[in-house]
Design an enzyme around this catalytic site. Structure first.
Site, mmCIF file in Angstrom:
data_model
loop_
_atom_site.group_PDB
_atom_site.id
_atom_site.type_symbol
_atom_site.label_atom_id
_atom_site.label_comp_id
_atom_site.label_asym_id
_atom_site.label_seq_id
_atom_site.Cartn_x
_atom_site.Cartn_y
_atom_site.Cartn_z
ATOM 1 N N ARG A 531 -16.375 -2.289 22.549
ATOM 2 C CA ARG A 531 -17.207 -1.834 21.656
ATOM 3 C C ARG A 531 -18.239 -3.003 21.977
ATOM 4 O O ARG A 531 -17.492 -4.383 21.521
ATOM 5 C CB ARG A 531 -17.574 -1.360 20.576
ATOM 6 C CG ARG A 531 -17.667 -0.021 20.503
ATOM 7 C CD ARG A 531 -18.162 0.847 19.431
ATOM 8 N NE ARG A 531 -17.427 0.208 17.955
ATOM 9 C CZ ARG A 531 -18.105 0.548 16.462
ATOM 10 N NH1 ARG A 531 -18.724 1.583 16.819
ATOM 11 N NH2 ARG A 531 -17.218 0.063 15.591
ATOM 12 N N SER A 592 -8.790 -7.395 17.812
ATOM 13 C CA SER A 592 -7.824 -6.519 16.928
ATOM 14 C C SER A 592 -6.418 -6.503 16.897
ATOM 15 O O SER A 592 -5.669 -6.372 17.719
ATOM 16 C CB SER A 592 -8.756 -5.562 16.896
ATOM 17 O OG SER A 592 -9.583 -5.307 16.140
ATOM 18 N N ASP A 646 -10.051 -6.893 12.919
ATOM 19 C CA ASP A 646 -11.178 -5.903 12.565
ATOM 20 C C ASP A 646 -10.595 -5.435 11.216
ATOM 21 O O ASP A 646 -12.206 -4.973 11.248
ATOM 22 C CB ASP A 646 -10.649 -4.747 13.359
ATOM 23 C CG ASP A 646 -9.054 -4.684 13.338
ATOM 24 O OD1 ASP A 646 -8.798 -3.016 14.571
ATOM 25 O OD2 ASP A 646 -8.421 -5.588 13.171
HETATM 26 C C1 0WK Z 1 -13.439 0.501 14.602
HETATM 27 C C2 0WK Z 1 -13.696 -0.705 14.681
HETATM 28 C C3 0WK Z 1 -12.988 -1.670 15.198
HETATM 29 C C4 0WK Z 1 -10.848 -0.947 14.783
HETATM 30 C C5 0WK Z 1 -11.114 0.254 15.197
HETATM 31 C C6 0WK Z 1 -9.603 0.647 14.230
HETATM 32 O O1 0WK Z 1 -15.261 -0.992 14.750
HETATM 33 O O2 0WK Z 1 -12.338 -3.083 15.041
HETATM 34 O O3 0WK Z 1 -10.028 -1.345 15.797
HETATM 35 O O4 0WK Z 1 -12.121 1.226 14.275
HETATM 36 O O5 0WK Z 1 -9.353 2.252 14.821
HETATM 37 P P1 0WK Z 1 -9.067 3.014 16.225
HETATM 38 O O6 0WK Z 1 -10.067 3.016 17.063
HETATM 39 O O7 0WK Z 1 -7.782 2.044 16.672
HETATM 40 O O8 0WK Z 1 -8.356 4.566 16.037
HETATM 41 C C1 BGC Z 2 -3.044 -5.724 15.111
HETATM 42 C C2 BGC Z 2 -3.563 -5.720 13.987
HETATM 43 C C3 BGC Z 2 -5.156 -4.998 13.876
HETATM 44 C C4 BGC Z 2 -4.374 -3.305 14.167
HETATM 45 C C5 BGC Z 2 -5.112 -2.841 13.857
HETATM 46 C C6 BGC Z 2 -2.545 -4.341 15.332
HETATM 47 O O1 BGC Z 2 -2.038 -3.561 16.044
HETATM 48 O O2 BGC Z 2 -1.759 -6.639 15.299
HETATM 49 O O3 BGC Z 2 -4.090 -7.521 14.485
HETATM 50 O O4 BGC Z 2 -5.425 -5.674 13.379
HETATM 51 O O5 BGC Z 2 -3.417 -3.418 14.473
HETATM 52 O O6 BGC Z 2 -6.172 -2.452 15.149
#
Ligand code: 0WK
Ligand code: BGC
Ligand code: 0WK
Ligand code: BGC
Length: 895
Positions: A531, A592, A646
């Site tokens: 993003r 992240s 993140d």
């Molecule tokens: C939204 C955050 C982003 C994070 C994500 C984790 O803005 O930084 O990495 O949530 O959630 P996911 O998209 O892995 O479910």
């Molecule tokens: C990464 C982390 C991150 C997390 C959530 C993990 O795989 O090692 O740095 O914070 O995922 O996105």
């Protein structure tokens, strides 16, 4: 002479048809359809009373849940011993059930032996009765050379009202029929049986299930006819069961699927609901019974009482001079002298039987007497079949209403001597049911060989469920072992570099204070998408504009240069879209993945996670790589002032709203957590935290299951991120697929058919867990999700799949909860506080979208960190805003 015959013929025509006087005498027993409909509606109301938590205590019709959740699906198999107690005969049986073969196809082999129950045991002590049962069992095993060493699974048909806390428990509510045994009421009949078997000795028997004969009868007939969802007994006693919607059974947890309910309709009327249909004869039968005031309906219907009813009617009519010229014999005065078998016989092959039976009672019946007595039998047994029809119509109406159907195609499995041996009974019953339910197609199937087959089928299901649950429970065990590992890991991580919990310092020394001002770009890589976001801070007001970009797999797993060029291209597109290409904005970069930061704007990638595997990145400074890519693109420039994980971005973004927010957690594609640590505790100043790696040193070995090992081996980074692979969205679906694969290979699911779909990695996405576990999804919808995946299963399979999803996601939530508890408790201890009140900023699809994850997580933290009041704050704008905040803090510090 002719004149004489004509006169007597006229006389006879004039002389009243003996049946007429009986009709008048027994008009109260001759029920019209509208009365039957009335009785049926009364019973329907009683059923509802028995199902609802508010009214069931006072309900006469107990509506007992049986824990039988489905009719046979053909996958039942095994060899069982069966006991059938409570009907007219006590039987011991051996039942062999083979897979996918219906009963008629001889898929089930049976051997049985009937053992008499001495009269004194009917009213003796329970211990004696069960000793007799277990000695009969031993005799049977010996006779059939069934080795005493081998463990024999046993199914127990016990035809009395029992509450079932589980399939293998039955708490006796009351005795009925011709049993009034002491010392068992309120106790578990299975326990009594097991103790008797131990006392008898030299037998190894595993009592798997105790079922009511109606339930066993339904299962027996259901083996062949999948439409059989009602079990009916019209024998010594009477009763019916049917498949009710689980959501209507208040006494049982859960809303999914169906469960068989044993209505115990014999007690219908015990609360006066049938007062206007009870005749004096019924009252007399009741008064002379072993259980006065109880089993009202049964005493009007079942074989235990029909003969007695007829005797009392005939006795009364004789006393009134309406029969046998008023002559009454002692035999006629004697209870039980007319049996239900006599009643059936009197209705068969003309008046011969009736004459014989009455003669046997030392009566000299005239032909009219015989006609009259035969008609009494007809009226009494007709009333019985009519009342059964009324009860059945109520049950079928209930099922139709439950399923919102106009018509219903259903089968009723039937057993019992009255139904089997009384010539007219079945026809009369079928006729009335079909007349009162014209839109329903009701098939009646006689259970040819008793209920023990059905009981064995229930035991087979119990056996399957037990082993499946044993498997699923294995997953539960994991939950509780993770706490210890967590605390040790944290301490170790802060001290030394080598630990699996990286504890990487983020160089973020304080949370925002609201003075942040200006426009910042936030780039957010690492979750489901990339993003780009423009954040404007103005007097505590924040404006955000963002655009989401996907990261194709080939970019995630291509070269580092390609990946960062892709990011630069997205940023360029966004700045173009925002008309800011010519502005060198300060930027916060949420990256992240585990980075070893040596300062707020530099960080070396320790290792990729979450399916990323771009080359030439690990060990490199990711900020430099982005700067180089921007330079390569040469269309815009950025001032990257902060590199943020993140979790840190999420914590900051929430801290902007709630200053007490000092922990950030991501439960999404990946899984991770950060928190504000006392500087004095951070010996290795250049580090921060990474719980994903817990277990890389095998410290979670006692928790990791064979399914987790499979997921890890086939991941892009085997041996790494062990904790993450037990807890994050990237892997939960895959763990579920591995469990389903194993259960199917063992023949416990999908009838053992291992489809290509089930063997396809990644086919069971984590989003399906969220869908399948949603409370609003009926079982059929779970099935349709599975069908979309090409997994065609039974309702049972759907329930198991849901259970597996629940166990896997629950374990993940609890492990994250345990980790969180360790962190907040550490903060509390470090600050020397008795109680800590703290806020946790959370983000990630698993936390935000899974129906139960967040709740289980909160519960676990509550249990494991009781001295901490933890508020969970879902982050609205994601970590991007947090990254922009940090950039603002850094910028303002630099000024
Ligand atoms: C939204 C955050 C982003 C994070 C994500 C984790 O803005 O930084 O990495 O949530 O959630 P996911 O998209 O892995 O479910
Ligand atoms: C990464 C982390 C991150 C997390 C959530 C993990 O795989 O090692 O740095 O914070 O995922 O996105
Ligand atoms: C035969 C079944 C048994 C049931 C009996 C009822 O195997 O479980 O209890 O039918 O009929 P009865 O023997 O009481 O007439
Ligand atoms: C019992 C039921 C049983 C029925 C048929 C009744 O007396 O209460 O549990 O199903 O008889 O055997």
């Amino acid at each position: 002479m002719l004149a004489v015959h004509l006169i007597s013929f006229f006389f006879s025509k004039l002389k009243e048809d003996p049946t007429k006087k009986v009709d008048r005498f027994l008009h109260a027993m001759r029920l019209q359809d509208e009365q039957l409909v009335d009785i049926s509606n009364r019973f329907l109301a009683e059923m509802k009373k028995g199902l609802s938590a508010e009214s069931l205590a006072a309900a006469a019709v107990k509506m007992l849940p049986t824990h039988v959740r489905s009719t046979p699906d053909g996958s039942e198999k095994g060899q069982f011993v069966a006991l059938d107690l409570g009907g007219s005969k006590f039987k011991v049986l051996r039942v062999k059930v083979r897979e996918d073969e219906g009963i008629n196809k001889g898929g089930v082999e049976m051997e049985e032996k009937t053992y008499p129950i001495p009269k004194e045991l009917h009213e003796g002590r329970a211990v004696e009765l069960f000793d007799h049962v277990s000695e009969s069992l031993k005799d049977f095993l010996l006779e059939k050379n069934m080795s005493p060493e081998k463990k024999h699974p046993l199914a127990f048909t016990f035809s009395f009202p029992c509450e079932h806390p589980g399939l293998d428990q039955g708490l006796l509510l009351s005795w009925c029929k011709n049993y009034k045994v002491r010392g068992l009421q309120g106790k578990d009949v299975v326990q009594f049986l097991r103790q008797a078997i131990d006392r008898t000795g030299d037998m190894d028997v595993d009592v798997l299930a105790v079922v009511n004969d109606t339930v066993a009868t339904m299962m027996t007939c259901g083996f062949d006819d999948q439409c059989c969802e009602v079990g009916l007994i019209i024998g010594t006693g009477t009763n019916a069961c049917y498949m009710e919607e689980l959501r209507h059974i208040d006494m049982v947890q859960g809303d999914e699927g169906r469960m068989c309910v044993n209505t115990e309709w014999g007690a219908f009327g015990d609360d006066g609901a049938l007062h206007d249909f009870i005749t004096d004869f019924d009252r007399d039968v009741d008064a002379a019974s072993l259980n006065p005031g109880k089993q009202t309906f049964e005493k009007m219907v079942s074989g235990m009482y029909l003969g007695e009813l007829v005797r009392l009617v005939v006795l009364k009519m004789a006393k009134l001079g309406l029969l046998f010229d008023g002559h009454v014999s002692d035999a006629l005065r004697t209870k039980g002298k007319i049996t239900t078998a006599d009643v059936a016989a009197m209705e068969e092959n003309g008046l011969k039987n009736t004459k014989e039976i009455l003669t046997h009672l030392h009566l000299t019946p005239s032909p009219d007497d015989c006609v009259a007595v035969q008609h009494v039998s007809t009226i009494v047994s007709f009333r019985s079949s009519n009342l059964v029809a009324a009860g059945l119509v109520a049950i079928l109406t209930r099922i139709r209403q439950n399923r919102n159907l106009r018509g219903l195609r259903i089968t009723v499995g039937v057993d019992g001597t009255v139904y089997k041996t009384h010539p007219q009974y079945p026809k009369r019953l079928h006729k009335v049911v079909r007349r009162l339910l014209p839109d329903c197609h009701v098939r009646f199937v006689l259970s040819e060989c008793g209920s023990s087959k059905g009981a064995a089928l229930v035991a087979a299901v119990a056996q399957r469920l037990t082993s499946q649950r044993r498997k699923v429970r294995l997953l539960d065990f994991i939950r509780f072992r993770c706490q210890e590992n967590r605390e040790e890991g944290l301490e170790a991580g802060l001290k030394s570099k080598g630990c699996t919990i990286k504890m990487l310092p983020s160089f973020v020394y304080h949370t925002p204070d609201g003075t942040e001002r200006g426009k910042y770009l936030a780039l957010d890589l690492g979750g489901t998408n990339f993003r780009a976001m423009l954040v404007r801070f103005k007097r505590q007001k924040t404006r955000l504009y963002h655009k989401i970009y996907t990261i194709p797999l080939e970019i995630m797993q291509g070269t580092g240069e390609e990946l960062f060029d892709h990011l630069a291209q997205c940023v360029c597109d966004f700045l173009d879209y925002m008309g800011l290409k010519n502005v060198r904005l300060p930027a916060g970069f949420t990256f992240s993945f585990p980075c070893q930061q040596s300062d707020i704007d530099t960080g070396t990638l320790v290792s990729w996670t979450k399916g990323f595997k771009a080359t030439d990145c690990e060990g490199e400074d990711v900020v430099s790589m982005l700067r180089e890519a921007i330079k390569r693109r040469n269309e815009f420039d950025l001032d990257i002032v902060a590199l943020v994980n993140d979790t840190v971005g999420t914590m900051m973004s929430c801290a902007y709203e709630d200053p007490k927010c000092e922990v950030g957690m991501i439960a999404g594609t990946g899984s991770n957590l950060c928190y504000m640590e006392e500087l004095r505790n951070i010996e290795k100043l250049e580090q921060s935290n990474k719980w994903g790696g817990l277990g890389n040193d095998r410290c979670l070995e006692d928790i990791i299951t064979l399914y987790d090992v499979e997921v890890d081996i086939h991941s892009v980074n085997p041996g790494k991120q062990r904790f993450e692979k037990l807890t994050s969205g990237m892997y939960l679906g895959e763990i579920v697929r591995q469990v389903l694969l194993d259960l199917t290979r063992r023949g416990l699911l999908f009838k053992g058919h291992v489809t290509e779909t089930l063997k396809t990695p990644g086919i069971f996405e984590t989003k399906y867990l969220s869908q399948i576990e949603s409370d609003h999804l009926a079982l059929l919808q779970v099935r349709s999700i599975l069908q979309q995946l090409g997994l065609h299963g039974t309702c049972d399979d759907s329930i198991i799949v849901k259970e597996v999803c629940g166990a896997v996601s629950r374990r993940a939530a609890q492990m994250c909860g345990a980790g969180m508890a360790a962190v907040v408790d550490k903060i509390r201890e470090d600050r020397g506080l008795e109680r800590l009140s703290i806020t946790v900023g959370v983000d990630g699809a698993l936390y935000k979208l899974h129906p139960h994850f967040s709740q289980v997580l909160k519960e676990t933290v509550g249990v494991m960190a009781p001295q901490c009041d933890v508020t969970f704050m879902p982050s609205e704008e994601g970590s991007g805003k947090g990254a922009a905040l940090i950039a603002a803090v850094v910028r303002q510090k630099l000024r």
